[in-house]
Design a protein around this motif. Sequence first.
Motif, PDB file in Angstrom:
ATOM      1  N   LEU B  40     -36.535  -2.658  14.669  1.00 56.74           N
ATOM      2  CA  LEU B  40     -37.378  -2.465  13.492  1.00 56.74           C
ATOM      3  C   LEU B  40     -37.560  -0.970  13.220  1.00 56.74           C
ATOM      4  N   GLY B  41     -37.758  -0.203  14.290  1.00 51.13           N
ATOM      5  CA  GLY B  41     -37.935   1.246  14.146  1.00 51.13           C
ATOM      6  C   GLY B  41     -36.702   1.893  13.526  1.00 51.13           C
ATOM      7  N   LEU B  42     -35.529   1.454  13.980  1.00 47.53           N
ATOM      8  CA  LEU B  42     -34.283   1.972  13.405  1.00 47.53           C
ATOM      9  C   LEU B  42     -34.163   1.522  11.955  1.00 47.53           C
ATOM     10  N   LYS B  47     -31.097   4.001   5.736  1.00 48.93           N
ATOM     11  CA  LYS B  47     -30.965   4.529   4.373  1.00 48.93           C
ATOM     12  C   LYS B  47     -30.923   3.391   3.359  1.00 48.93           C
ATOM     13  N   ASN B  48     -30.709   2.181   3.835  1.00 47.07           N
ATOM     14  CA  ASN B  48     -30.656   1.013   2.964  1.00 47.07           C
ATOM     15  C   ASN B  48     -32.084   0.615   2.550  1.00 47.07           C
ATOM     16  N   PRO B  49     -32.374   0.702   1.247  1.00 49.02           N
ATOM     17  CA  PRO B  49     -33.756   0.455   0.796  1.00 49.02           C
ATOM     18  C   PRO B  49     -34.237  -0.962   1.092  1.00 49.02           C
ATOM     19  N   PHE B  50     -33.326  -1.943   1.161  1.00 46.51           N
ATOM     20  CA  PHE B  50     -33.748  -3.323   1.436  1.00 46.51           C
ATOM     21  C   PHE B  50     -34.237  -3.467   2.865  1.00 46.51           C
ATOM     22  N   ILE B  51     -33.432  -2.928   3.797  1.00 46.33           N
ATOM     23  CA  ILE B  51     -33.829  -3.007   5.208  1.00 46.33           C
ATOM     24  C   ILE B  51     -35.147  -2.269   5.401  1.00 46.33           C
ATOM     25  N   GLN B  52     -35.216  -1.070   4.823  1.00 42.50           N
ATOM     26  CA  GLN B  52     -36.428  -0.265   4.983  1.00 42.50           C
ATOM     27  C   GLN B  52     -37.647  -0.975   4.393  1.00 42.50           C
ATOM     28  N   GLY B  53     -37.446  -1.570   3.207  1.00 41.69           N
ATOM     29  CA  GLY B  53     -38.538  -2.283   2.549  1.00 41.69           C
ATOM     30  C   GLY B  53     -38.991  -3.485   3.361  1.00 41.69           C
TER      31      GLY B  53
END
Lengths: 266, 220
Positions: B40-42, B47-53
Amino acid sequence: MKTWKSLMLASTLAAGLTFVAAGCAPKSAAPGGDSAQSGNQKEYVVGTDASYAPFESVDSKTQQVVGFDIDVVKAIAEKEGMKVKFVNTPWDGIFAALNNGERDFLVSAITITDERKKTMDFSDKYFEATQMIVSKDGSVKTLNDLKGKKIGVQNGTTGDTIVTDFLGKDYKGIKRYDSMPLALEALKNGDVDVAVGDNGVVIDYVKNNKADNLHTAIDPKFPKEYYGLAVKKGNTELLNKLNDGIKKINEDGTYKKIYDKYFGQQ
Amino acid sequence: MTFRWDAIQEYMPFFISGAYYTIEYTVICIILATLLGLFLGLGRLSKNPFIQGFVKMYVSFFRGTPLLVQILLFHFAVLPAFFGGKSPGAFISGIVAVTLNYAAYSSEVFRAGIQSIDRGQWEAARSLGMTQSQMMRYVVLPQAFRRMLPPLGNEAIALLKDTSLLAVIAGGELTYNARAMAGSTLLVWEPYITLAVFYYILTFLLARVVAFLERRFGTA
């Protein structure tokens, strides 16, 4: 600018929430301290674990504690000219709260037992109860059928005691929950195979959850139990008052009215 | 007021079996939550906005609601929905709820730890011709891990104590057994004092393990 706006929004939200929460704070939620002396009339603080419909539960509309037990105590109080205040007290700490004087007496579908008589005094009985076995298919009918099954009970209740005594303290299949509805929920989702609890509560639950199609059974071997009002050991003055009240409501038919309202044939 | 040692003795098997479960929950959840927290931390730094979101939403849910509520929710509603209306049992529900909750917290520790590594380290690694994942594996994570040990140790001790909340779903751990004793004996001092002593011993031991790891791998 943007951060300023979101700050404003957040603080408005927070303020709004606090306001709403304050607005609907239940009146009965005030922590009960020692009995308040209002004027020259003593107000008795009554402890009850309001998660035990139909005996005591919190009314969703008024946020007040309501139920069979509550009506009985109110009727007794009226006969005796007492002022009473009901305070919701979790079962876990209910007897401790009686002992340290936070509550003057308890009404909470409390079964009169010899074990309990050692640490508190009981009024005369005001209700006769028996244990009930609940299952999904009705296959479990007697105490003997419980062997080898996973059983849900409410922690510390008579159902817990009876099942524990029968199967032994080391029997791993007894699951003790905080409340009877939680134990029945555990029965529905398969955590346990059967649940055992007081008939009043079980009947009420099954009646209100007809869709689940739960089956109930009473083993004739189950001992009859009697509910009483619990008073701190040695408080005879209060005990006599309560017993007098119980006698009076039995004699003039008030008790029967209350009983029929909750358990009568509809 | 007499203190009933005999009652404590009588219920000692309850406490022993409770301690066993508490240790089991703690060890399993620490391992799973640390692994999941790392991913989750990674993901949070992706840089992928979906994963980050997704990670942002996940963390905000698990940090924004009480663990007790999550335990009840997972045990009585979420997991039965996955298992066709049947519960997988309190043990599984407990592990799932506590793991997901603590993964959210430790993911923030991992994120902060990774971000705390100096930019120069990244640049040096890049000039050696390393790929993104090599940089993470050989340069950034080993250094970040040292810095993260103390906060992760804190999380582990908090997790151990929070397993007590599993008592509400009959999780079989220490608190559940102490309450069973309180419920059947109507005593309060004896079960809860014993309970406190048991937890203290367990957290003390866990703190020693954390201290050892810090000495062994931590920043000198």
